[in-house]
Design an enzyme around this catalytic site. Structure first.
Site, mmCIF file in Angstrom:
data_model
loop_
_atom_site.group_PDB
_atom_site.id
_atom_site.type_symbol
_atom_site.label_atom_id
_atom_site.label_comp_id
_atom_site.label_asym_id
_atom_site.label_seq_id
_atom_site.Cartn_x
_atom_site.Cartn_y
_atom_site.Cartn_z
ATOM 1 N N LYS A 115 0.826 -1.211 0.000
ATOM 2 C CA LYS A 115 0.000 0.000 0.000
ATOM 3 C C LYS A 115 0.861 1.263 0.000
ATOM 4 O O LYS A 115 0.544 2.230 -0.689
ATOM 5 C CB LYS A 115 -0.957 0.000 1.198
ATOM 6 C CG LYS A 115 -2.017 -1.088 1.062
ATOM 7 C CD LYS A 115 -3.198 -0.904 1.974
ATOM 8 C CE LYS A 115 -4.290 -1.904 1.582
ATOM 9 N NZ LYS A 115 -5.213 -2.214 2.672
ATOM 10 N N LYS A 195 -6.080 -11.259 -6.730
ATOM 11 C CA LYS A 195 -7.105 -11.397 -5.700
ATOM 12 C C LYS A 195 -8.247 -10.389 -5.845
ATOM 13 O O LYS A 195 -8.017 -9.236 -6.204
ATOM 14 C CB LYS A 195 -6.400 -11.178 -4.346
ATOM 15 C CG LYS A 195 -7.215 -11.562 -3.142
ATOM 16 C CD LYS A 195 -6.528 -11.134 -1.855
ATOM 17 C CE LYS A 195 -7.000 -9.758 -1.390
ATOM 18 N NZ LYS A 195 -6.810 -9.480 0.027
ATOM 19 N N LYS A 198 -11.604 -4.993 -2.533
ATOM 20 C CA LYS A 198 -12.365 -3.743 -2.544
ATOM 21 C C LYS A 198 -11.505 -2.585 -3.032
ATOM 22 O O LYS A 198 -11.981 -1.690 -3.702
ATOM 23 C CB LYS A 198 -12.867 -3.427 -1.122
ATOM 24 C CG LYS A 198 -14.057 -4.266 -0.718
ATOM 25 C CD LYS A 198 -14.529 -3.919 0.686
ATOM 26 C CE LYS A 198 -13.712 -4.643 1.721
ATOM 27 N NZ LYS A 198 -14.277 -4.655 3.067
HETATM 28 P P1 AMP Z 1 -11.125 -6.639 3.814
HETATM 29 O O1 AMP Z 1 -12.028 -6.567 2.625
HETATM 30 O O2 AMP Z 1 -9.670 -6.440 3.448
HETATM 31 O O3 AMP Z 1 -11.568 -5.854 5.001
HETATM 32 O O4 AMP Z 1 -11.193 -8.162 4.274
HETATM 33 C C1 AMP Z 1 -12.226 -8.677 5.090
HETATM 34 C C2 AMP Z 1 -12.049 -10.168 5.223
HETATM 35 O O5 AMP Z 1 -12.274 -10.814 3.968
HETATM 36 C C3 AMP Z 1 -10.637 -10.590 5.663
HETATM 37 O O6 AMP Z 1 -10.732 -11.707 6.529
HETATM 38 C C4 AMP Z 1 -9.973 -10.953 4.382
HETATM 39 O O7 AMP Z 1 -8.917 -11.862 4.568
HETATM 40 C C5 AMP Z 1 -11.131 -11.575 3.591
HETATM 41 N N1 AMP Z 1 -10.939 -11.425 2.146
HETATM 42 C C6 AMP Z 1 -10.845 -10.254 1.461
HETATM 43 N N2 AMP Z 1 -10.678 -10.486 0.138
HETATM 44 C C7 AMP Z 1 -10.668 -11.839 -0.025
HETATM 45 C C8 AMP Z 1 -10.534 -12.707 -1.151
HETATM 46 N N3 AMP Z 1 -10.403 -12.222 -2.390
HETATM 47 N N4 AMP Z 1 -10.576 -14.043 -0.930
HETATM 48 C C9 AMP Z 1 -10.739 -14.541 0.317
HETATM 49 N N5 AMP Z 1 -10.872 -13.773 1.426
HETATM 50 C C10 AMP Z 1 -10.834 -12.440 1.269
#
Ligand code: AMP
Ligand code: TRP
Length: 332
Positions: A115, A195, A198
């Site tokens: 980041k 991956k 968001k």
């Molecule tokens: P975040 O969107 O970064 O706040 O992630 C929220 C949760 O979703 C965390 O536990 C991440 O590890 C999981 N997560 C986010 N993106 C993915 C993805 N593409 N595949 C699997 N888990 C994800």
């Protein structure tokens, strides 16, 4: 009784990576652990990414993330579900942990490096991000943290922070471990660029609350096996993100059919994508209907979050008091 803690950032619409990597798991663990399952929308973390932060949208995104989790089946009466900034102790413990965490350890974090690289001016909060995350977990003396693979390094750091505190100020915190959902370690983005995330924006994501037409507009042009140029070319499902999605959304006979027919060019990519859309619709439609029902009474969401914050505070306050005392602060 072990205690579960996890957090999710309100930085955008929740997507199917969040759904399979985190949200479904929250519900399942909630059924097992009850009030020892603590889930938090981490709104203090969200502004560390300047590109995703807007004071005009933070509250709405926080509400929508709560709504999505409730619609997926999280029961706020069974678990503890709240917003991080409503429990001030998170920020306080986060600060106290920064006092014992070497900057070098934080600079080694992969997420930070990725980041920071994209920013001209790096907010100190981006570097401190995993320290606040450690505070989230340890404030509840949680030992079990369901997350995606990308968070494993942060949980290792949390163990390091717990160990250091215990060594300096006597045994206080457990050393938490990450629990991963094996079948959804890294849900790929629909744009084929790694991956689903968001932070990469809507071209990468399939939203949990997105309508089917909009999802189809993303699936139709989505990349498949690059070696399959013509309809008659056999494909390899193992290198196709559409097949990855089938494994999440489709029933076993459909997955098997796709696996066989793709390899012998029995079905084309568009038919395969249509079959997938059917599976996505069966999974997401009930969630979207439930979201619409809950949206009709938004005060229920706010009430649930307020009750959750009170329950969280009741656990956090005595832990915080213990920490202040062990670190030598003047008592009140
Ligand atoms: P975040 O969107 O970064 O706040 O992630 C929220 C949760 O979703 C965390 O536990 C991440 O590890 C999981 N997560 C986010 N993106 C993915 C993805 N593409 N595949 C699997 N888990 C994800
Ligand atoms: N950093 C996590 C993510 O991006 C979110 C998070 C913040 C979290 N605090 C947490 C996850 C505590 C688990 C436990 O996904």
């Amino acid at each position: 009784m072990p205690r579960v803690f996890s957090g999710i950032q309100p930085t955008g619409e929740p997507h199917i990576g969040n759904l399979f990597g985190a949200m479904f798991n929250y519900v399942k663990l909630g059924e097992q652990y009850g009030k020892n399952a603590i889930y938090c929308i981490v709104d203090l973390h969200a502004p560390t990414n300047p590109a995703a932060y807007d004071p005009q949208t933070l509250a709405r995104l926080t509400y929508e993330m709560a709504l999505a989790n409730l619609a997926v089946g999280l029961d706020p009466d069974k678990v503890i579900f709240f917003v991080q900034s409503h429990v001030r102790e998170h920020a306080e413990l986060g600060w106290l942990f920064t006092l014992q965490t070497p900057v070098g350890e934080l600079e080694r974090m992969t997420q930070y490096k990725d980041k920071a690289e994209k920013l001209e001016s790096i907010p100190a909060g981006l570097l401190m991000y995993p320290v606040l995350q450690a505070a989230d977990i340890l404030l509840y003396k949680a030992d079990t943290v369901p997350v995606g693979e990308d968070q494993v390094q942060h949980i290792e750091l949390t163990r390091e922070i717990a160990r250091r505190f215990n060594h300096n100020f006597s045994e206080t915190f457990p050393e938490p471990r990450a629990v991963l959902t094996i079948d959804a370690l890294r849900v790929p983005g629909v744009d084929g660029q790694g991956k689903m995330s968001k932070s990469k924006g809507p071209s990468s994501t399939i939203g949990v609350l997105e309508d089917m037409e909009s999802i189809w507009q993303k699936l139709r042009p989505a990349p498949t096996d690059p070696a399959r140029v013509r309809r008659t070319d056999p494909g390899n499902p193992n290198v196709c993100l559409i097949f990855d999605y089938h494994k999440l959304f489709s029933d076993l006979p459909t997955i098997e059919m796709v696996n066989v027919e793709c390899r012998r060019a029995g079905i084309g990519c568009i038919d395969c994508k249509k079959a997938l859309l059917g599976g996505i619709e069966r999974t997401l439609t009930p969630i979207q209907q439930r979201a619409a029902e809950i949206s009709a009474q938004p005060e229920q969401v706010y009430d649930a979050l307020e009750r959750g914050a009170n329950e969280a505070r009741a656990i956090a306050a005595p832990v915080m008091e213990e920490v202040r005392q062990k670190m030598g602060f003047l008592g009140k």
